[in-house]
Design a protein around this motif. Structure first.
Motif, PDB file in Angstrom:
ATOM      1  N   PRO A   1      15.631  -5.661 -21.507  1.00 37.60           N
ATOM      2  CA  PRO A   1      14.898  -5.054 -20.389  1.00 37.60           C
ATOM      3  C   PRO A   1      14.582  -6.095 -19.326  1.00 37.60           C
ATOM      4  O   PRO A   1      14.469  -7.284 -19.626  1.00 37.60           O
ATOM      5  N   TYR A   2      14.476  -5.660 -18.071  1.00 34.54           N
ATOM      6  CA  TYR A   2      14.039  -6.616 -17.062  1.00 34.54           C
ATOM      7  C   TYR A   2      12.584  -6.367 -16.743  1.00 34.54           C
ATOM      8  O   TYR A   2      12.111  -5.226 -16.756  1.00 34.54           O
ATOM      9  N   SER A   3      11.881  -7.465 -16.512  1.00 36.30           N
ATOM     10  CA  SER A   3      10.427  -7.415 -16.421  1.00 36.30           C
ATOM     11  C   SER A   3       9.938  -7.920 -15.078  1.00 36.30           C
ATOM     12  O   SER A   3      10.586  -8.736 -14.426  1.00 36.30           O
ATOM     13  N   ASN A   4       8.790  -7.406 -14.685  1.00 32.33           N
ATOM     14  CA  ASN A   4       8.075  -7.907 -13.516  1.00 32.33           C
ATOM     15  C   ASN A   4       6.611  -8.050 -13.879  1.00 32.33           C
ATOM     16  O   ASN A   4       6.062  -7.205 -14.596  1.00 32.33           O
ATOM     17  N   VAL A   5       6.004  -9.122 -13.406  1.00 32.57           N
ATOM     18  CA  VAL A   5       4.590  -9.373 -13.657  1.00 32.57           C
ATOM     19  C   VAL A   5       3.869  -9.434 -12.320  1.00 32.57           C
ATOM     20  O   VAL A   5       4.241 -10.215 -11.438  1.00 32.57           O
ATOM     21  N   ILE A   6       2.865  -8.574 -12.163  1.00 30.38           N
ATOM     22  CA  ILE A   6       2.137  -8.462 -10.895  1.00 30.38           C
ATOM     23  C   ILE A   6       0.653  -8.730 -11.132  1.00 30.38           C
ATOM     24  O   ILE A   6       0.073  -8.169 -12.075  1.00 30.38           O
ATOM     25  N   PRO A   7       0.006  -9.541 -10.311  1.00 29.60           N
ATOM     26  CA  PRO A   7      -1.448  -9.699 -10.426  1.00 29.60           C
ATOM     27  C   PRO A   7      -2.155  -8.356 -10.278  1.00 29.60           C
ATOM     28  O   PRO A   7      -1.772  -7.542  -9.435  1.00 29.60           O
ATOM     29  N   VAL A   8      -3.162  -8.128 -11.105  1.00 26.76           N
ATOM     30  CA  VAL A   8      -3.891  -6.862 -11.044  1.00 26.76           C
ATOM     31  C   VAL A   8      -4.464  -6.635  -9.644  1.00 26.76           C
ATOM     32  O   VAL A   8      -4.429  -5.519  -9.119  1.00 26.76           O
ATOM     33  N   SER A   9      -4.970  -7.701  -9.035  1.00 27.53           N
ATOM     34  CA  SER A   9      -5.575  -7.562  -7.704  1.00 27.53           C
ATOM     35  C   SER A   9      -4.555  -7.045  -6.691  1.00 27.53           C
ATOM     36  O   SER A   9      -4.863  -6.180  -5.863  1.00 27.53           O
ATOM     37  N   LEU A  10      -3.329  -7.563  -6.750  1.00 29.58           N
ATOM     38  CA  LEU A  10      -2.289  -7.121  -5.826  1.00 29.58           C
ATOM     39  C   LEU A  10      -1.853  -5.692  -6.149  1.00 29.58           C
ATOM     40  O   LEU A  10      -1.656  -4.870  -5.246  1.00 29.58           O
ATOM     41  N   PHE A  11      -1.704  -5.388  -7.430  1.00 31.17           N
ATOM     42  CA  PHE A  11      -1.355  -4.033  -7.860  1.00 31.17           C
ATOM     43  C   PHE A  11      -2.363  -3.026  -7.305  1.00 31.17           C
ATOM     44  O   PHE A  11      -1.978  -1.982  -6.750  1.00 31.17           O
ATOM     45  N   LYS A  12      -3.653  -3.337  -7.413  1.00 33.71           N
ATOM     46  CA  LYS A  12      -4.687  -2.413  -6.950  1.00 33.71           C
ATOM     47  C   LYS A  12      -4.673  -2.273  -5.425  1.00 33.71           C
ATOM     48  O   LYS A  12      -4.894  -1.183  -4.894  1.00 33.71           O
ATOM     49  N   GLU A  13      -4.409  -3.372  -4.724  1.00 30.21           N
ATOM     50  CA  GLU A  13      -4.342  -3.290  -3.263  1.00 30.21           C
ATOM     51  C   GLU A  13      -3.185  -2.406  -2.817  1.00 30.21           C
ATOM     52  O   GLU A  13      -3.316  -1.618  -1.866  1.00 30.21           O
ATOM     53  N   ILE A  14      -2.035  -2.539  -3.480  1.00 34.67           N
ATOM     54  CA  ILE A  14      -0.883  -1.699  -3.148  1.00 34.67           C
ATOM     55  C   ILE A  14      -1.210  -0.235  -3.419  1.00 34.67           C
ATOM     56  O   ILE A  14      -0.930   0.647  -2.607  1.00 34.67           O
ATOM     57  N   ALA A  15      -1.823   0.034  -4.576  1.00 29.85           N
ATOM     58  CA  ALA A  15      -2.175   1.407  -4.943  1.00 29.85           C
ATOM     59  C   ALA A  15      -3.188   1.994  -3.960  1.00 29.85           C
ATOM     60  O   ALA A  15      -3.057   3.157  -3.532  1.00 29.85           O
ATOM     61  N   ASN A  16      -4.194   1.219  -3.585  1.00 24.09           N
ATOM     62  CA  ASN A  16      -5.211   1.712  -2.650  1.00 24.09           C
ATOM     63  C   ASN A  16      -4.634   1.932  -1.251  1.00 24.09           C
ATOM     64  O   ASN A  16      -5.035   2.855  -0.546  1.00 24.09           O
ATOM     65  N   CYS A  17      -3.687   1.076  -0.853  1.00 23.04           N
ATOM     66  CA  CYS A  17      -3.003   1.268   0.428  1.00 23.04           C
ATOM     67  C   CYS A  17      -2.252   2.594   0.411  1.00 23.04           C
ATOM     68  O   CYS A  17      -2.305   3.365   1.381  1.00 23.04           O
ATOM     69  N   ALA A  18      -1.566   2.869  -0.695  1.00 18.77           N
ATOM     70  CA  ALA A  18      -0.836   4.132  -0.824  1.00 18.77           C
ATOM     71  C   ALA A  18      -1.793   5.318  -0.788  1.00 18.77           C
ATOM     72  O   ALA A  18      -1.504   6.334  -0.142  1.00 18.77           O
ATOM     73  N   LEU A  19      -2.923   5.196  -1.458  1.00 19.68           N
ATOM     74  CA  LEU A  19      -3.920   6.274  -1.452  1.00 19.68           C
ATOM     75  C   LEU A  19      -4.407   6.568  -0.034  1.00 19.68           C
ATOM     76  O   LEU A  19      -4.543   7.729   0.367  1.00 19.68           O
ATOM     77  N   TYR A  20      -4.668   5.506   0.715  1.00 21.43           N
ATOM     78  CA  TYR A  20      -5.134   5.670   2.094  1.00 21.43           C
ATOM     79  C   TYR A  20      -4.096   6.415   2.939  1.00 21.43           C
ATOM     80  O   TYR A  20      -4.428   7.344   3.692  1.00 21.43           O
ATOM     81  N   LEU A  21      -2.827   6.028   2.790  1.00 19.34           N
ATOM     82  CA  LEU A  21      -1.769   6.666   3.576  1.00 19.34           C
ATOM     83  C   LEU A  21      -1.571   8.125   3.177  1.00 19.34           C
ATOM     84  O   LEU A  21      -1.288   8.972   4.025  1.00 19.34           O
ATOM     85  N   ILE A  22      -1.721   8.418   1.889  1.00 18.88           N
ATOM     86  CA  ILE A  22      -1.615   9.807   1.437  1.00 18.88           C
ATOM     87  C   ILE A  22      -2.730  10.648   2.049  1.00 18.88           C
ATOM     88  O   ILE A  22      -2.517  11.810   2.416  1.00 18.88           O
TER      89      ILE A  22
END
Length: 209
Positions: A115-136
């Motif tokens: 499998p190929y893996s990616n590791v993302i800082p939780v802080s960045l993950f949450k910022e991306i998710a919140n940005c998406a929520l705002y746009l929705i």
């Protein structure tokens, strides 16, 4: 940290990203055509309406061809890795699993081999998710490209994804879809809407730390 088992997987992401970008550019052109049709209709220029409608139909067919090529590329890639003669390949979301590791999220996508893996800082993950929520909230749906436009500099400056800055956005959306918090619009895999209430999504994000 980015963990990719071989160069092929990195190139695969780049090719898929190129197909998505092309399809989104064509869709943007379709939207311009739709605006023109509206203007011509108001002016009662029916010949122009007919001409632009035909152009819009051809553009829509082109978009569908690009998306079909993307799906065919995915199938070919999976046949290379999994072997021909198997059942219909699972979607990327179905092949994805993730886990919380301290202040990072590790996301793995099965390929039939390593499998190929990616590791993302939780802080960045949450910022991306919140940005998406705002746009929705603004338009009831969101595209990964819209989030990337807003988050690109932060991703480049605050993560190891300087050469593939769109990956954290794609990976975040895959996890949110995996959890049923986001879902793709029917017949449009490039647009996402809420799969749950905003409050539930925010509560879930808070559990990450």
């Amino acid at each position: 940290m980015i963990i990719i088992p071989n160069e092929f997987n990195f190139e695969q992401e780049n090719v898929l990203e190129a197909f998505v970008a092309l399809a989104e550019s064509i869709q943007a052109e379709e939207e311009k055509i739709a605006d023109k049709i509206g203007d011509y209709a108001k002016a009662k220029d029916w010949d122009a309406v007919t001409k632009e409608s035909e152009r819009g139909q051809r553009m829509k067919q082109l978009e569908q061809q690009v998306l079909a090529l993307k799906e065919e590329y995915t199938r070919i890639s999976l046949i290379d890795e999994i072997g021909e003669g198997n059942a219909e390949p699972l979607t990327a979301i179905e092949r994805t699993k993730w886990e919380l590791q301290g202040d990072k999220i590790r996301v793995e996508t099965e390929t039939g081999g390593t499998p190929y893996s990616n590791v993302i800082p939780v802080s960045l993950f949450k910022e991306i998710a919140n940005c998406a929520l705002y746009l929705i909230e603004q338009s009831e749906f969101v595209k990964t490209s819209e989030v990337f436009k807003i988050m690109s500099n932060k991703i480049i400056n605050q993560s190891a994804y300087k050469k593939a800055p769109k990956l954290p956005v794609y990976v975040t959306f895959k996890v949110l879809a995996k959890e049923g918090l986001f879902k793709t619009l029917e017949n449009n895999s490039r647009k996402y809407e809420l799969g749950s209430s905003k409050a539930k999504i925010e509560d879930w994000l808070n559990t990450l730390g």
